[in-house]
Design a protein around this motif. Structure first.
Motif, PDB file in Angstrom:
ATOM      1  N   ALA A  99     -18.388   0.142  -6.507  1.00 49.87           N
ATOM      2  CA  ALA A  99     -17.544   0.786  -5.493  1.00 49.87           C
ATOM      3  C   ALA A  99     -16.112   0.256  -5.608  1.00 49.87           C
ATOM      4  O   ALA A  99     -15.152   1.031  -5.673  1.00 49.87           O
ATOM      5  N   VAL A 103     -12.560   2.292  -6.644  1.00 50.28           N
ATOM      6  CA  VAL A 103     -11.386   2.386  -5.763  1.00 50.28           C
ATOM      7  C   VAL A 103     -10.139   1.841  -6.477  1.00 50.28           C
ATOM      8  O   VAL A 103      -9.021   2.324  -6.285  1.00 50.28           O
ATOM      9  N   LEU A 125     -11.762  -0.636   1.335  1.00 47.97           N
ATOM     10  CA  LEU A 125     -13.209  -0.624   1.577  1.00 47.97           C
ATOM     11  C   LEU A 125     -13.508  -1.013   3.020  1.00 47.97           C
ATOM     12  O   LEU A 125     -14.457  -0.524   3.626  1.00 47.97           O
ATOM     13  N   SER A 134     -19.169  -3.528  -1.557  1.00 48.31           N
ATOM     14  CA  SER A 134     -18.122  -3.546  -2.592  1.00 48.31           C
ATOM     15  C   SER A 134     -18.666  -3.600  -4.009  1.00 48.31           C
ATOM     16  O   SER A 134     -18.149  -2.947  -4.908  1.00 48.31           O
ATOM     17  N   ARG A 146     -21.220   7.085  -0.685  1.00 47.20           N
ATOM     18  CA  ARG A 146     -20.480   7.431  -1.917  1.00 47.20           C
ATOM     19  C   ARG A 146     -19.240   8.250  -1.564  1.00 47.20           C
ATOM     20  O   ARG A 146     -18.163   8.036  -2.122  1.00 47.20           O
ATOM     21  N   VAL A 149     -16.588   5.979  -0.378  1.00 47.99           N
ATOM     22  CA  VAL A 149     -15.905   5.312  -1.501  1.00 47.99           C
ATOM     23  C   VAL A 149     -14.871   6.280  -2.098  1.00 47.99           C
ATOM     24  O   VAL A 149     -13.743   5.896  -2.407  1.00 47.99           O
ATOM     25  N   ARG A 153     -10.894   5.687  -2.511  1.00 46.24           N
ATOM     26  CA  ARG A 153     -10.167   5.882  -3.775  1.00 46.24           C
ATOM     27  C   ARG A 153      -9.015   6.875  -3.598  1.00 46.24           C
ATOM     28  O   ARG A 153      -7.914   6.667  -4.117  1.00 46.24           O
TER      29      ARG A 153
END
Ligand code: ADP
Ligand code: ADP
Length: 232
Positions: A99, A103, A125, A134, A146, A149, A153
């Motif tokens: 994750a 990002v 996060l 993480s 997901r 995440v 990003r």
């Protein structure tokens, strides 16, 4: 804020030309979630690609904070694109990266230092409620996690616009709520302009401040969601 001004997209030429988006005019203020809802074939994906600056409009413009992005050169467009964060239906994460590494990716392209990147990734996060995940890989996360995440990003380059393209389609009701709640927090805390494109009216009523109904490339109706709910 982002504004579409007489945005028109035509595919093909001559007798086979198809007008997929016809003179769209609307704007999304900072701190507003604006939904565009419509059935399959309405033009939603094409609209997302124009807002994303992946497709150029045939005529009309996409204006971000007063600047017309549709007329920029390719080189300037690449930089301007950073102002728009996109989340997709499929989270688009790299399966062999954690994750945190997912990002960090947009930051690494920009040459942000490792130290700064680490700090920013941790903040992001935390913002999406996934600090404890993480170091998990995408397959170790739920669909909703997901997608969060993916949101972290999309925020990595500090965009002012967030484009959600069918971002909750395919998620179960609980995960959908976790995403709509997060988007409202981002609207309020960061003052983002959020354009939420979907075929799901139910989700629009939960998340959006304003909504435009798109059909065959035309906006057939638009207004405040509170007014829709009151009249229902
Ligand atoms: P939605 O996402 O709402 O389902 P799309 O934007 O995918 O709608 O498609 C809207 C219309 O535009 C459809 O009739 C589709 O066939 C047409 N269309 C989309 N992309 C192209 C293309 N590259 N060339 C020709 N027609 C296209
Ligand atoms: P600062 O000037 O310290 O960055 P801000 O109030 O602008 O303070 O931001 C507070 C926090 O939110 C910071 O951690 C910043 O990184 C983050 N932040 C601000 N704007 C955005 C954005 N558009 N996308 C992602 N994170 C943001």
């Amino acid at each position: 804020m982002i504004a579409l001004e007489k945005l028109t997209k035509v595919y093909g030429q001559g007798p086979s030309a198809v007008t997929v988006l016809d003179n769209l005019d609307f704007s999304v203020a900072a701190g507003e979630i604006f939904a565009v809802v419509g059935p399959s074939g309405a033009g939603k994906s094409t609209l997302a690609q124009c807002v994303n600056l992946l497709e150029r409009p045939t005529s009309g413009s996409v204006v971000v904070n007063g600047e017309n992005l549709s007329s920029l050169s390719e080189e300037k467009l690449r930089i301007a694109r950073r102002r728009i964060g996109t989340i997709f239906q499929s989270d688009g994460l790299f399966s062999r990266r954690t994750a945190a590494a997912n990002v960090a990716l947009p930051l690494s392209y920009l040459g942000v230092t490792a130290r700064e990147s680490k700090k920013r990734v941790a903040e992001l996060l935390d913002r999406v409620g996934l600090t404890s995940r993480s170091n998990y890989y995408p397959h170790e996360l739920s669909g909703g996690q997901r997608q969060r995440v993916g949101i972290a990003r999309a925020l990595a380059l500090r965009p002012t616009i967030l484009l959600a393209d069918e971002a909750t389609s395919g998620l179960d009701p609980e995960s959908t709520t976790s995403i709509t709640t997060l988007l409202k927090e981002l609207r309020d805390d960061l003052g983002l302009s959020i354009l939420f494109i979907t075929h799901e009216m139910e989700t629009v009523l939960k998340v959006a401040d304003s909504v435009a109904r798109l059909d065959h490339g035309h906006i057939v109706e638009s207004g405040r969601v509170v007014d829709l709910l009151r009249d229902a």
